[in-house]
Design a protein around this motif. Structure first.
Motif, PDB file in Angstrom:
ATOM      1  N   THR A 257      -7.170 -10.708  -6.988  1.00  0.00           N
ATOM      2  CA  THR A 257      -8.350 -10.252  -6.142  1.00  0.00           C
ATOM      3  C   THR A 257      -8.969  -9.181  -6.602  1.00  0.00           C
ATOM      4  N   PHE A 258      -8.447  -8.166  -7.249  1.00  0.00           N
ATOM      5  CA  PHE A 258      -9.294  -6.936  -7.362  1.00  0.00           C
ATOM      6  C   PHE A 258      -9.547  -7.026  -8.816  1.00  0.00           C
ATOM      7  N   GLU A 259      -8.821  -7.479  -9.665  1.00  0.00           N
ATOM      8  CA  GLU A 259      -9.153  -7.659 -11.108  1.00  0.00           C
ATOM      9  C   GLU A 259     -10.053  -8.465 -11.697  1.00  0.00           C
ATOM     10  N   HIS A 260      -9.829  -9.793 -10.757  1.00  0.00           N
ATOM     11  CA  HIS A 260     -10.630 -11.011 -11.444  1.00  0.00           C
ATOM     12  C   HIS A 260     -11.670 -11.338 -10.230  1.00  0.00           C
ATOM     13  N   GLY A 261     -11.600 -11.047  -9.131  1.00  0.00           N
ATOM     14  CA  GLY A 261     -12.394 -11.408  -8.088  1.00  0.00           C
ATOM     15  C   GLY A 261     -12.275 -12.897  -7.496  1.00  0.00           C
ATOM     16  N   ARG A 262     -10.938 -13.455  -7.633  1.00  0.00           N
ATOM     17  CA  ARG A 262     -10.685 -14.893  -7.292  1.00  0.00           C
ATOM     18  C   ARG A 262     -10.240 -14.875  -6.004  1.00  0.00           C
ATOM     19  N   GLU A 263     -10.537 -16.152  -5.405  1.00  0.00           N
ATOM     20  CA  GLU A 263     -10.119 -16.554  -3.854  1.00  0.00           C
ATOM     21  C   GLU A 263      -9.001 -16.885  -4.014  1.00  0.00           C
TER      22      GLU A 263
ATOM     23  N   ASP B 197       2.122  -1.662 -12.237  1.00  0.00           N
ATOM     24  CA  ASP B 197       1.311  -1.024 -13.007  1.00  0.00           C
ATOM     25  C   ASP B 197      -0.230  -1.591 -13.299  1.00  0.00           C
ATOM     26  N   GLN B 198      -0.175  -2.774 -13.540  1.00  0.00           N
ATOM     27  CA  GLN B 198      -1.462  -3.123 -13.733  1.00  0.00           C
ATOM     28  C   GLN B 198      -2.377  -2.841 -12.332  1.00  0.00           C
ATOM     29  N   VAL B 199      -1.890  -3.220 -11.212  1.00  0.00           N
ATOM     30  CA  VAL B 199      -2.758  -3.209  -9.932  1.00  0.00           C
ATOM     31  C   VAL B 199      -2.900  -1.685  -9.634  1.00  0.00           C
ATOM     32  N   PHE B 200      -1.611  -0.823  -9.574  1.00  0.00           N
ATOM     33  CA  PHE B 200      -1.903   0.510  -9.075  1.00  0.00           C
ATOM     34  C   PHE B 200      -1.709   1.699  -9.815  1.00  0.00           C
ATOM     35  N   ALA B 201      -1.629   1.350 -11.270  1.00  0.00           N
ATOM     36  CA  ALA B 201      -1.329   2.597 -11.845  1.00  0.00           C
ATOM     37  C   ALA B 201      -2.805   3.502 -12.276  1.00  0.00           C
ATOM     38  N   GLU B 202      -3.794   2.863 -12.802  1.00  0.00           N
ATOM     39  CA  GLU B 202      -4.831   3.503 -13.503  1.00  0.00           C
ATOM     40  C   GLU B 202      -5.905   3.650 -12.263  1.00  0.00           C
ATOM     41  N   ASP B 203      -6.477   2.568 -11.886  1.00  0.00           N
ATOM     42  CA  ASP B 203      -7.530   2.520 -10.948  1.00  0.00           C
ATOM     43  C   ASP B 203      -7.301   1.753  -9.621  1.00  0.00           C
ATOM     44  N   PRO B 204      -6.495   2.515  -8.676  1.00  0.00           N
ATOM     45  CA  PRO B 204      -5.923   1.534  -7.487  1.00  0.00           C
ATOM     46  C   PRO B 204      -6.852   1.192  -6.579  1.00  0.00           C
ATOM     47  N   PRO B 205      -6.570   0.052  -5.982  1.00  0.00           N
ATOM     48  CA  PRO B 205      -7.689  -0.378  -4.974  1.00  0.00           C
ATOM     49  C   PRO B 205      -7.403   0.489  -3.799  1.00  0.00           C
ATOM     50  N   ARG B 206      -8.476   0.500  -3.048  1.00  0.00           N
ATOM     51  CA  ARG B 206      -8.328   1.207  -1.754  1.00  0.00           C
ATOM     52  C   ARG B 206      -7.460   0.627  -0.917  1.00  0.00           C
ATOM     53  N   ARG B 207      -6.870   1.716  -0.014  1.00  0.00           N
ATOM     54  CA  ARG B 207      -5.606   1.268   0.919  1.00  0.00           C
ATOM     55  C   ARG B 207      -6.100   0.167   1.698  1.00  0.00           C
TER      56      ARG B 207
ATOM     57  N   ALA C 140       0.743  -1.157   0.078  1.00  0.00           N
ATOM     58  CA  ALA C 140       0.084  -0.143  -0.014  1.00  0.00           C
ATOM     59  C   ALA C 140       0.722   1.243  -0.010  1.00  0.00           C
ATOM     60  N   ASP C 141       2.217   1.225   0.543  1.00  0.00           N
ATOM     61  CA  ASP C 141       3.173   2.255   0.490  1.00  0.00           C
ATOM     62  C   ASP C 141       4.154   1.984  -0.551  1.00  0.00           C
ATOM     63  N   ALA C 142       3.857   1.348  -1.412  1.00  0.00           N
ATOM     64  CA  ALA C 142       4.865   1.222  -2.563  1.00  0.00           C
ATOM     65  C   ALA C 142       6.312   1.037  -2.072  1.00  0.00           C
ATOM     66  N   ILE C 143       6.330  -0.061  -1.766  1.00  0.00           N
ATOM     67  CA  ILE C 143       7.798  -0.287  -1.146  1.00  0.00           C
ATOM     68  C   ILE C 143       8.473   0.790  -0.295  1.00  0.00           C
ATOM     69  N   PRO C 144       7.985   0.803   1.036  1.00  0.00           N
ATOM     70  CA  PRO C 144       8.328   2.136   1.731  1.00  0.00           C
ATOM     71  C   PRO C 144       9.968   2.146   1.923  1.00  0.00           C
ATOM     72  N   SER C 145      10.540   3.232   2.141  1.00  0.00           N
ATOM     73  CA  SER C 145      11.802   3.366   2.648  1.00  0.00           C
ATOM     74  C   SER C 145      12.367   3.009   4.034  1.00  0.00           C
ATOM     75  N   TRP C 146      13.713   2.953   4.193  1.00  0.00           N
ATOM     76  CA  TRP C 146      13.942   2.485   5.489  1.00  0.00           C
ATOM     77  C   TRP C 146      13.515   3.550   6.286  1.00  0.00           C
ATOM     78  N   SER C 147      13.670   4.666   6.153  1.00  0.00           N
ATOM     79  CA  SER C 147      13.123   5.914   6.831  1.00  0.00           C
ATOM     80  C   SER C 147      11.670   5.552   7.344  1.00  0.00           C
ATOM     81  N   ASP C 148      10.713   5.080   6.336  1.00  0.00           N
ATOM     82  CA  ASP C 148       9.415   4.918   6.603  1.00  0.00           C
ATOM     83  C   ASP C 148       9.236   3.672   7.576  1.00  0.00           C
ATOM     84  N   VAL C 149      10.000   2.669   7.368  1.00  0.00           N
ATOM     85  CA  VAL C 149       9.749   1.631   8.361  1.00  0.00           C
ATOM     86  C   VAL C 149      10.595   1.563   9.827  1.00  0.00           C
ATOM     87  N   PHE C 150      11.543   2.268   9.547  1.00  0.00           N
ATOM     88  CA  PHE C 150      12.553   2.229  10.842  1.00  0.00           C
ATOM     89  C   PHE C 150      12.977   3.627  11.289  1.00  0.00           C
TER      90      PHE C 150
END
Length: 352
Positions: free
Chosen positions: A209-215, A334-344, A104-114
């Motif tokens: 999950t978000f594109e095909h609704g699969r379990e 890009d397929q998941v997050f570029a155009e119509d990203p899912p809610r956080r 959800a945070d696009a591979i956060p940085s070291w500073s973001d995590v620690f």
């Protein structure tokens, strides 16, 4: 001991290409005329008297004890917090009061995590890098196997994901420490996978999950032969399998992945860490007799063209090909997050 049993496979700079799935051990001489000899593990042990990956068998126990003390890391409170936070992040949870998530945070940085922890305490967790000997660099830098740096491996190492450097990939000793201590949650996933592999699994779970609704389930022992599959994606009337392939030197593992998918016989999706890895692996499959659509590749293929090729071949009853879609990690992001990203909150809620 006969001389030919311990003769190197090559004394030139090039790594022998007799069978690229064979582990070969380079023994480098950087004296006046630098050379490199290549040995199989068995040849190495016959020549030197100990396994190439276990020099401790010939090191005095007192020396090993001293080295062990030097490598120990005192688990101070900031370091405990960091390892605990890292395990939860790896497992797909949000950390720092829910503010930081791996996807959800696009591979956060070291500073973001620690960033809120004592950085001086955390430095000892990081692998340090020093330049290789200048003679070695001058002699062998043109070869793919050579490295211009040496790593003093600790617990965390840098890697590159989505064209950015990430400083908290796991070294093996970090994985061992986390999994063997009750204070930390056990790490999800394959026992040897890296952060690229883990992120790729999460991205394909999100897409399914978000594109095909699969379990979706991850790391499943699947089918009659109980193959371990990275991702199982279920729809009402069919099941799709997902596998992640990252760059390494063991072609036997690449072949076992394809053999597994062919044996199971269900539609599959592949995720590669790069187009160059895709090209190399697909060409290897082609060389081993698999009917890889579009192969052999003389350069990294265009992904749109290749996806169409794979889809058509997987739905062609005259062809023995099960992979119906293929992505690189960048394309999948890009397929998941570029155009119509899912809610956080929906991304954080994924179980992968």
């Amino acid at each position: 001991m006969s001389a030919n049993r311990t003769s190197p496979l090559s004394t030139r700079g090039e790594r022998p290409a007799s069978d690229t799935d064979q582990i070969l051990v380079p023994v480098v001489d950087i004296s006046e005329n630098p050379t490199v000899d290549w040995y199989t593990p068995r040849q190495f042990e016959q020549l030197y008297g100990y396994p190439y990956d276990a020099p401790e068998t010939v090191v005095h126990p007192r020396t090993l004890e001293e080295l062990g003390r030097e490598r120990q890391l005192r688990l101070t409170e900031p370091r405990m917090d960091a390892f605990h936070r890292l395990a939860r992040l790896w497992n797909g949870e949000a950390v720092r009061h829910g503010d930081v998530h791996l996807l959800a945070d696009a591979i956060p940085s070291w500073s973001d995590v620690f960033g809120d922890l004592d950085q001086g305490q955390l430095e000892a967790m990081k692998t340090t890098v020093t330049p290789a000997d200048e003679v070695f660099v001058q002699a062998f830098s043109e070869y793919d196997w050579a490295t211009t740096e040496h790593r003093n491996r600790q617990f965390l190492k840098p890697t590159t994901i989505l064209r950015r450097t990430v400083e908290y990939d796991l070294e093996e000793r970090c994985r061992t420490l986390i999994n063997e201590r009750d204070e930390f949650p056990s790490l999800v996933g394959d026992p040897h996978e890296g952060l690229k592999h883990r992120v790729s699994v999460g991205l394909e779970v999100a897409r399914a999950t978000f594109e095909h609704g699969r379990e979706v389930e991850t790391y499943v022992d699947f089918g009659i032969n109980q193959y371990t599959v990275d991702i199982v994606e279920r729809e009402v009337h069919r099941t799709v399998l997902g596998e992640v392939l990252t760059d390494h030197n063991n072609n036997r593992l690449y072949r076992s992945t394809m053999a597994k998918l062919v044996d199971i016989g269900l539609p599959a999706v592949l995720v590669f860490d790069s187009r160059s890895t895709l090209r190399r692996v697909c060409n290897h499959w082609y060389d081993r007799g698999y009917d890889v659509p579009g192969a052999p590749f003389t350069s990294a293929p265009r992904m749109g063209w290749l996806r169409e090729k794979f889809h058509d071949a997987a739905h062609d009853n005259t062809r023995d090909w099960v992979v119906e879609d293929v992505f690189t990690i960048t394309q999948l992001w890009d397929q998941v997050f570029a155009e119509d990203p899912p809610r956080r909150r929906d991304v954080i809620a994924l179980n992968w």
